[in-house]
Design a protein around this motif. Structure first.
Motif, PDB file in Angstrom:
ATOM      1  N   ALA A  41      -2.122 -36.809 -36.099  1.00 14.52           N
ATOM      2  CA  ALA A  41      -0.933 -37.625 -36.300  1.00 14.52           C
ATOM      3  C   ALA A  41      -0.852 -38.806 -35.336  1.00 14.52           C
ATOM      4  N   ARG A  42      -1.346 -38.652 -34.094  1.00 13.94           N
ATOM      5  CA  ARG A  42      -1.330 -39.692 -33.056  1.00 13.94           C
ATOM      6  C   ARG A  42       0.080 -40.243 -32.816  1.00 13.94           C
ATOM      7  N   PRO A  43       1.043 -39.383 -32.501  1.00 17.76           N
ATOM      8  CA  PRO A  43       2.410 -39.873 -32.264  1.00 17.76           C
ATOM      9  C   PRO A  43       2.508 -40.586 -30.919  1.00 17.76           C
ATOM     10  N   SER A  44       3.485 -41.470 -30.802  1.00 18.45           N
ATOM     11  CA  SER A  44       3.784 -42.106 -29.516  1.00 18.45           C
ATOM     12  C   SER A  44       4.897 -41.378 -28.779  1.00 18.45           C
ATOM     13  N   LYS A  45       5.649 -40.534 -29.471  1.00 15.65           N
ATOM     14  CA  LYS A  45       6.721 -39.737 -28.864  1.00 15.65           C
ATOM     15  C   LYS A  45       6.623 -38.315 -29.398  1.00 15.65           C
ATOM     16  N   VAL A  46       6.810 -37.335 -28.507  1.00 10.54           N
ATOM     17  CA  VAL A  46       6.808 -35.927 -28.906  1.00 10.54           C
ATOM     18  C   VAL A  46       8.067 -35.278 -28.351  1.00 10.54           C
ATOM     19  N   VAL A  47       8.739 -34.495 -29.200  1.00 11.25           N
ATOM     20  CA  VAL A  47       9.927 -33.752 -28.797  1.00 11.25           C
ATOM     21  C   VAL A  47       9.620 -32.265 -28.929  1.00 11.25           C
ATOM     22  N   VAL A  48       9.823 -31.525 -27.836  1.00 16.73           N
ATOM     23  CA  VAL A  48       9.599 -30.075 -27.836  1.00 16.73           C
ATOM     24  C   VAL A  48      10.964 -29.396 -27.898  1.00 16.73           C
ATOM     25  N   SER A  49      11.218 -28.672 -28.977  1.00 15.73           N
ATOM     26  CA  SER A  49      12.456 -27.895 -29.114  1.00 15.73           C
ATOM     27  C   SER A  49      12.136 -26.461 -28.710  1.00 15.73           C
ATOM     28  N   GLY A  50      12.413 -26.128 -27.443  1.00 14.65           N
ATOM     29  CA  GLY A  50      12.026 -24.817 -26.950  1.00 14.65           C
ATOM     30  C   GLY A  50      12.875 -24.356 -25.789  1.00 14.65           C
ATOM     31  N   GLY A  51      12.601 -23.121 -25.350  1.00 15.32           N
ATOM     32  CA  GLY A  51      13.345 -22.519 -24.258  1.00 15.32           C
ATOM     33  C   GLY A  51      12.586 -22.614 -22.941  1.00 15.32           C
ATOM     34  N   ARG A  52      12.676 -21.562 -22.139  1.00  8.71           N
ATOM     35  CA  ARG A  52      12.099 -21.582 -20.789  1.00  8.71           C
ATOM     36  C   ARG A  52      10.585 -21.745 -20.809  1.00  8.71           C
ATOM     37  N   ARG A  53       9.930 -21.166 -21.815  1.00  5.72           N
ATOM     38  CA  ARG A  53       8.475 -21.270 -21.862  1.00  5.72           C
ATOM     39  C   ARG A  53       8.006 -22.708 -22.047  1.00  5.72           C
ATOM     40  N   ALA A  54       8.859 -23.534 -22.639  1.00  3.81           N
ATOM     41  CA  ALA A  54       8.477 -24.931 -22.850  1.00  3.81           C
ATOM     42  C   ALA A  54       8.468 -25.729 -21.555  1.00  3.81           C
TER      43      ALA A  54
END
Length: 880
Positions: free
Chosen positions: A820-833
């Motif tokens: 995909a080669r994104p310029s922005k990444v959003v991680v929807s996660g808890g403590r492990r993230a």
């Protein structure tokens, strides 16, 4: 002398102005001398609010005090009393300032970071422990999970830094993942657990719990895994006499509470037991969220908070006991006061019951000295004492609702409080004469008239309290409950029986356990009836409405206008005994005007609250809600075109949706065009039933075959909720295009025929195309679905991508990122993230990474034109 038209106007107008001025002056003087506590309480609130929003200025406050003193000693005689009262404003401003300074200066705050850290803490238990069901007790994946938790509050004396303890000061809430039945108030303990702060609001529309715990003077929380982490030891130093007395009272109250809890649980079951403990002992931690919501939407949530109504029932029972033993007036007063003191201590000393205890104490003491007690003045005294004890309670919603309800009942149920005693005695004699006339009628007609009058009054009082408290309830809890007028009247008698029988059960079982069997059975059955009434009332169509909150200024304006109307009511009203003021101050014309004004305010507030927030020039706007380990993405393609991609989080087996609700309501949203469920993992859909209860939803979108999976029990409540609300379910698969006004929704995965693999492999991958940029939502995509996706057509680089599987390093995320080669990444996660390896892995293509656990809610705006086509905003850095 003036003549002509001008002179006649002046001659006619001047006496009228003087009459009005004299009436206002006389009424103000009567208020000043007959209701001094109300005026002092208002001035105390002014002082606290001045320090809260403006900040104390010692020079200004000193000049204020000096000016009030000079006016009191040498000013006009008529205003000296009020000038002396004005000293209350700077005094309570300084009291609030000192309380805030003391809280902020606690050393414990310096040892609390943004995230939890291991800690060894020495402390003293200063509140009796309570028990609640463990939030993860029903998790099917967690074996040997404890079913109960212990919660208590401690005063911290030392914390271990390195190898040595360092003296510190502060208070903390402790949660232990096992029941501790031997812990008592005053015990010195050493705690081995994790220390953390109370988390601030991490999403728009979410309440700030930090201010709630601040009102309780708590600085942080300590989580202990098991009972071995709580070591009880003897205190090094004997506490001061006031601390020892407080500990003794706490031990006594805690022991009574423990015995009461045991007695109630012996006679109730899982359905009635939590409500019994909440109703009788004020221990509401075990009430499940579904029951809480039902109580909220029916306007009967006060059953969970021991308040004046509960104490009134207890006082009535104490009065019966005093009559039974033949106590005289002073003996009756002593018994009532002792009963109030014990019940207040056992139920935790919450502000609403303390307020009620003060009112009862004032009334009882007035009987002792044989002097009349003015209810509204006693309420002012209660407010003054509460604010003196803890000035931050002025922001407590429970305290505000308590005083609003009691004030409404006092004003609607009394005559003009400024009437002379002679007028009141004359009115009392006329009422006695009316009762004698009624008793001369046939018994059937007499009792029928009494019952109808009682029901009419009950509905009138319930309606008055509902109408007056509705704006504040709407603003804080997003609900309007017309059904509460009926529900509270129906529950009133049952509540009296349940509370009385529960207290009798507790008392009798301390003498001999079998004595409590009859009353315990009555308590259990009565609470089951109450629960049934609440459930049926919550299901009545149109009985309640979930809505976004009206603006704060709109609610404040309502209550300011209401106070002005109440204070101006009765100016110029005759207090002649021959023409007495009616017992009900709300005359028919005034009632019509009041209801019309209330209706106009509701219409205005509804329009303001449901007007969507404008999107400016953004093509699309998406908000990644911080739900912990889970996913919920609010997508807006227009102000009225709002979608939701997934809606759940780990550990949410009870189906709460508060975080998502707050975000949607903050946007003025009451309707969803669709909810997309990526796959059949519960942390992606378990909030759906609650959302369907609160919002109108046009459709549910799923990947092929998701709703047909027989081996997923978590889907059972989802199917039931969809059937109950009659929402159509549609399936999207690869190649489906759905054009919106400002963007195009494209399904990249899965194929129409399900892949051989897990639910994750068949996750619905959605791409939003906005001009030349895009955003991709891949759910929990993992092999073999990953290979199927990357073998398809490749998108252009530079967009926004949600990390697959909450940023998991074991889901072949690198393959999707390279594709995909994104310029922005959003991680929807808890403590492990938060692990550094997660962010490093997500930066594989040089992309900027946002993590909801660290950055709170993340808002992504896509613009179809302009040099900066992607705009990302983090809630904890720059709230919107």
């Amino acid at each position: 002398m003036d003549s002509g038209v001008d002179g006649s106007v002046r001659t006619t107008t001047l006496p009228m102005v003087r009459t009005i001025e004299r009436s206002l002056t006389q009424r103000g003087s009567r208020w000043l001398h007959r209701q001094p506590m109300v005026i002092l309480a208002v001035l105390a609130c002014v002082g606290i609010l001045l320090d809260r929003f403006v900040g104390i200025r010692w020079g200004v406050m000193s000049l204020w005090v000096i000016g009030s003193a000079v006016w009191t000693l040498w000013g006009p005689v008529r205003g000296r009393t009020f000038a002396a009262m004005l000293v209350v404003v700077p005094c309570f401003a300084m009291r609030h300032h000192l309380e805030t300074t003391r809280y902020d200066a606690a050393e414990l705050r310096q040892h609390i970071g943004d995230f939890s850290r291991p800690a060894i803490v020495q402390a003293v238990v200063d509140r009796p422990p309570t028990f609640r069901r463990h939030p993860l007790a029903d998790q099917r994946r967690l074996r040997n999970q404890p079913t109960m938790q212990t919660r208590f509050e401690v005063t911290v004396s030392a914390i271990r830094i390195g190898r040595a303890f360092r003296s510190t000061r502060g208070r903390a809430m402790v949660t232990v993942d096992q029941p501790l039945s031997d812990l008592r108030c005053g015990d010195a303990v050493t705690l081995l657990g994790e220390l953390s702060r109370f988390q601030p609001a991490s999403n728009p529309g979410q309440p700030d719990l930090q201010r709630v715990y601040r009102q309780r003077r708590l600085h942080g929380r300590i989580h202990v895994d098991d009972a071995a982490g709580v070591i009880t030891s003897a205190a090094d130093d004997k506490p001061a006499w006031w601390a020892a007395s407080r500990n003794w009272i706490g031990r006594f109250a805690g022991e009574l509470s423990r015995l009461g809890r045991q007695s109630l649980l012996r006679h109730t079951d899982a359905s009635s037991g939590p409500l019994a403990m909440a109703l009788i002992l004020g221990q509401r931690d075990n009430v499940d969220p579904l029951t809480r919501d039902q109580l909220l939407v029916t306007g009967t949530v006060h059953l969970l908070s021991v308040s004046g109504l509960h104490l009134a029932i207890v006082v009535v029972m104490a009065g019966w006991l005093a009559t039974f033993v033949g106590a005289r007036v002073r003996g009756r007063v002593v018994l009532i006061l002792l009963t109030c003191l014990v019940y207040t201590a056992v139920t935790g000393g919450r502000p609403p019951v303390v307020r009620a205890s003060i009112l009862v104490a004032v009334y009882a003491l007035s009987l002792w000295v044989q002097r009349p007690a003015v209810s509204i003045n006693s309420l002012g005294l209660a407010a003054l004492l509460l604010l003196l004890w803890n000035p931050t309670l002025i922001e407590s919603i429970g305290v505000q609702l308590s005083f609003i309800a009691v004030s409404t009942l006092i004003i609607c149920g009394s005559t003009d409080p400024l009437q002379s005693e002679a007028v009141r005695q004359e009115l009392s004699r006329e009422e006695q004469l009316d009762r004698l006339i009624e008793k001369s009628s046939p018994p059937i007609a007499y009792h029928a008239r009494r019952i109808s009058t009682g029901l009419r009054n009950a509905f009138a009082y319930s309606a008055a309290v509902t109408l007056v408290s509705a704006p504040l309830v709407w603003h804080q809890f997003h609900v309007i409950s017309p059904i509460s007028v009926l529900a509270n009247v129906l529950l009133g008698p049952w509540m009296f029986i349940a509370l009385a029988s529960g207290l009798v059960t507790i008392a009798l079982e301390q003498l001999w356990m079998p004595l409590g069997l009859p009353s315990g059975w009555i308590c259990h059955q009565t609470i089951l009836v109450m629960r049934w009434i609440v459930q049926r009332a919550a299901e009545i169509p149109g009985g309640h409405f979930w809505l976004p909150s009206p603006p704060t200024w709109c609610v404040v304006g309502f209550y300011v206008a209401l106070i002005v109307a109440v204070l101006s009511r009765g100016i110029g009203r005759s207090t002649n005994p021959i023409q007495p003021t009616p017992a009900n101050p709300l005359r028919r014309r005034s009632l019509v005007v009041a209801l019309s004004a209330w209706g106009l305010w509701v219409v205005m507030a509804w329009w303001l609250s449901t007007t969507p927030v404008p999107m400016n020039n953004a093509t699309t706007e998406s908000i990644f809600v911080d739900v912990g380990h889970g996913t919920a993405v609010v997508m807006r393609f227009d102000q009225d075109d709002v979608w939701l991609y997934d809606c759940g989080h780990l550990g949410n087996d009870l189906g709460e949706s508060h975080d998502i609700d707050g975000v949607l309501w903050s946007l003025g949203t009451t309707h969803l065009s669709g909810i997309v469920l990526s796959h059949a993992d519960s942390d992606h859909f378990n909030a759906l039933p609650s959302l369907l209860n609160r919002f109108d939803v046009d459709q549910i979108i799923t990947p092929p075959g998701m709703m047909d999976e027989p081996d997923e029990p978590a889907l059972l409540p989802i199917r039931a909720a969809i059937r109950r609300h009659r929402v159509p379910v549609k399936t999207w698969s690869v190649g489906d295009h759905h054009q919106r006004d400002r963007a195009d929704l494209v399904t990249l995965h899965p194929p129409k025929t399900r892949l051989a693999g897990s639910d994750n492999a068949n996750s619905l991958v959605l791409q939003i195309n906005a001009g030349s940029t895009w955003m991709m939502l891949p759910g929990d995509l993992e092999p073999p679905g990953t290979m199927t996706l990357v073998n398809g057509p490749r998108t252009s680089p530079g967009g926004v991508m949600m990390a697959p599987h909450h940023g998991s390093l074991a889901a072949d995320s690198d393959m999707v990122l390279r594709w995909a080669r994104p310029s922005k990444v959003v991680v929807s996660g808890g403590r492990r993230a938060l692990h550094p390896d997660v962010e490093n892995a997500m930066q594989l293509t040089g992309s900027d990474v946002a993590i909801t656990r660290r950055d709170a809610a993340v808002r992504v705006r896509l613009f179809s034109q302009g040099p900066d086509q992607i705009q990302i905003r983090r809630w904890n850095q720059n709230p919107w």
